[in-house]
Design an enzyme around this catalytic site. Structure first.
Site, PDB file in Angstrom:
ATOM      1  CB  SER A 127      -3.517   5.420  -3.290  1.00 12.23           C
ATOM      2  OG  SER A 127      -4.342   5.040  -4.396  1.00 12.23           O
ATOM      3  CE1 TYR A 152       0.013   3.876  -6.904  1.00 11.97           C
ATOM      4  CE2 TYR A 152      -2.138   3.570  -6.745  1.00 11.97           C
ATOM      5  CZ  TYR A 152      -1.225   4.340  -6.719  1.00 11.97           C
ATOM      6  OH  TYR A 152      -1.313   5.656  -6.312  1.00 11.97           O
TER       7      TYR A 152
END
Length: 342
Positions: A127, A152
Site C-alpha cells: 500500500s 494498517y
C-alpha cells in the site's frame, strides 16, 4: 496458467480474476466473504466470475492455517496473487487485531503455501500507506519507509519484509505492489468516492478531511489490473548490482521486487469532488474537518520502475474514471442509490 487469487470477492481481486479468466487462465479464488462491508456486494461480485469453467471458489479465511494448506496442496497453483487483507487506515484505529489476524497471520499462511507447493511467483498487495511520514514527492520505491502512521501501514510494510525473507531463504520470487487509492465500478463502500456519492444523492453533507487539502494519486481499477497482470507475468529476479553496503529498498540480491502502482498524477481532493458533482448533477454540502489520525496529506506515485520493467502505463484520467463509477453506481443501486447501507 492456474493462478490462486485471494480476495476474489473484493474490489481488486474480483476485477483481476475476471480478466485472468477472460484470457483463459484457471483461477482458484479464496475469500471468506466477511462482513467488514456489505456482503451482498461481495456476493454480486462473485456472480460475475462464478460461471466461468476455469473458476474454482474456496470460501476460507487466510488465517485458517489448515484450510489454506489444503487449498495449496489440492490445487497446486503455478502462481499466486494475494489481495485479501483487512483494509482501511481508519478502521485499524478501532480494531487492530483484525489486521494482525489477516495481514500478518494470513499472509504467513500464503507464504508457506507458496513455499511448500512450488509456486513460481507470488504477487502481493502492499500500500502507498507504507510511506507514512515521508514528505519527498513523488514517493519512490528507493526511499526508506520505516515511519508508518497506522497499524494498517505497518502491517503492509511487514508483508514486504516477510516476503523478502521467503525470497532470500527459499528462492521464492515475490513482488509487492504498493497500491495508490484505487477507485472505479464495483468499488469498496468504505472508500471516499462511494461514501461521497451515497451522501450527495441522499442530500446529506459529505465529510471532507484535512479541509479538502488532500492530494491523492487516484488510480482507476482497469489500470491497476493491467499492472498486476503484467507484474504476475514477469517473476521477480535478483538484482545483480544490489549491495549490502548501500542497500536499495526496492530491490534485492534475492528474487524480490517492490513497485508503486498508481496513476502518477495526483489530484486535489476538491477537484475529485467537483468531478463527482458534475457527473451526479448535484452540488455537495461539505463539512470541512481536520486531518484524521493515521492519514497522510498527499500521495504521489513514482511508477518509473514499473514502467521500465513491465511496460506499465496508466491511461484513465479521473474525469473518465469517476464518470464510469457513477454510471455503474446508479445502475447497480437504482432507486435506492441514495439509501445504501454501510
Amino acid at each position: 496458467m492456474k493462478i490462486l487469487v485471494t480476495g476474489t470477492a473484493g474490489f481488486i481481486g474480483n476485477a483481476l480474476a475476471l480478466r485472468l479468466l477472460e484470457r483463459g487462465d484457471e483461477v482458484v479464488g479464496v475469500d471468506n466473504v466477511n462482513d467488514y462491508y456489505d456482503p451482498t456486494l461481495k456476493e454480486d461480485r462473485l456472480r460475475r466470475i462464478q460461471d466461468y469453467a476455469g473458476f474454482t471458489e474456496e470460501r476460507v479465511s487466510l488465517e485458517d492455517r489448515e484450510a489454506m494448506a489444503r487449498v495449496f496442496r489440492q490445487h497446486q497453483p503455478q502462481r499466486a496473487v494475494n489481495l485479501a487483507a483487512q483494509a482501511g487506515v481508519r478502521y485499524s484505529l478501532e480494531n487492530p487485531h483484525a489486521y494482525v489476524d489477516t495481514n500478518l497471520v494470513g499472509f504467513t499462511n500464503v507464504l508457506e503455501g507458496c513455499r511448500h507447493n512450488g509456486v513460481e511467483h507470488l504477487v502481493f498487495a502492499s500500500s502507498s500507506s507504507v510511506y507514512g511520514a515521508n514528505t519527498e514527492m513523488p514517493f519512490s520505491i528507493h526511499d526508506n519507509v520505516d515511519h508508518p502512521l497506522s497499524l494498517y501501514a505497518a502491517s503492509k510494510k511487514a508483508n514486504e519484509l516477510m516476503a523478502h525473507t521467503y525470497s532470500h531463504l527459499y528462492g521464492l520470487p515475490t513482488t509487492g505492489l504498493r497500491f495508490f487509492t484505487v477507485y472505479g465500478p464495483w468499488g469498496r463502500p468504505d472508500m471516499a468516492l462511494f461514501l461521497f456519492t451515497k451522501k450527495i444523492l441522499a442530500g446529506e453533507p459529505i465529510e471532507v478531511f484535512n479541509y479538502g487539502n488532500h492530494r491523492r494519486d487516484f488510480t482507476y481499477i482497469d489500470d491497476i489490473v493491467e499492472g498486476v497482470i503484467r507484474t504476475l507475468d514477469n517473476p521477480a529476479e535478483p538484482n545483480p548490482e544490489w549491495s549490502g553496503a548501500d542497500p536499495d529498498p526496492g530491490t534485492s540480491a534475492a528474487p524480490y521486487r517492490v513497485y508503486n502502482i498508481g496513476a502518477h498524477r495526483p489530484v486535489e481532493l476538491m477537484r475529485y469532488i467537483e468531478v463527482l458533482e458534475e457527473n451526479l448533477g448535484r452540488e455537495a454540502g461539505k463539512n470541512l474537518l481536520p486531518l484524521q489520525p493515521g492519514d497522510v496529506p498527499d500521495t504521489y506515485a513514482d511508477v518509473a520502475d514499473l514502467k521500465a520493467d513491465v511496460g506499465y502505463e496508466p491511461t484513465t484520467p479521473v474525469e473518465e474514471g469517476v464518470a464510469r463509477f457513477v454510471e455503474w453506481y446508479l445502475g447497480y443501486y437504482g432507486e435506492t442509490a441514495g439509501k445504501v447501507a454501510q
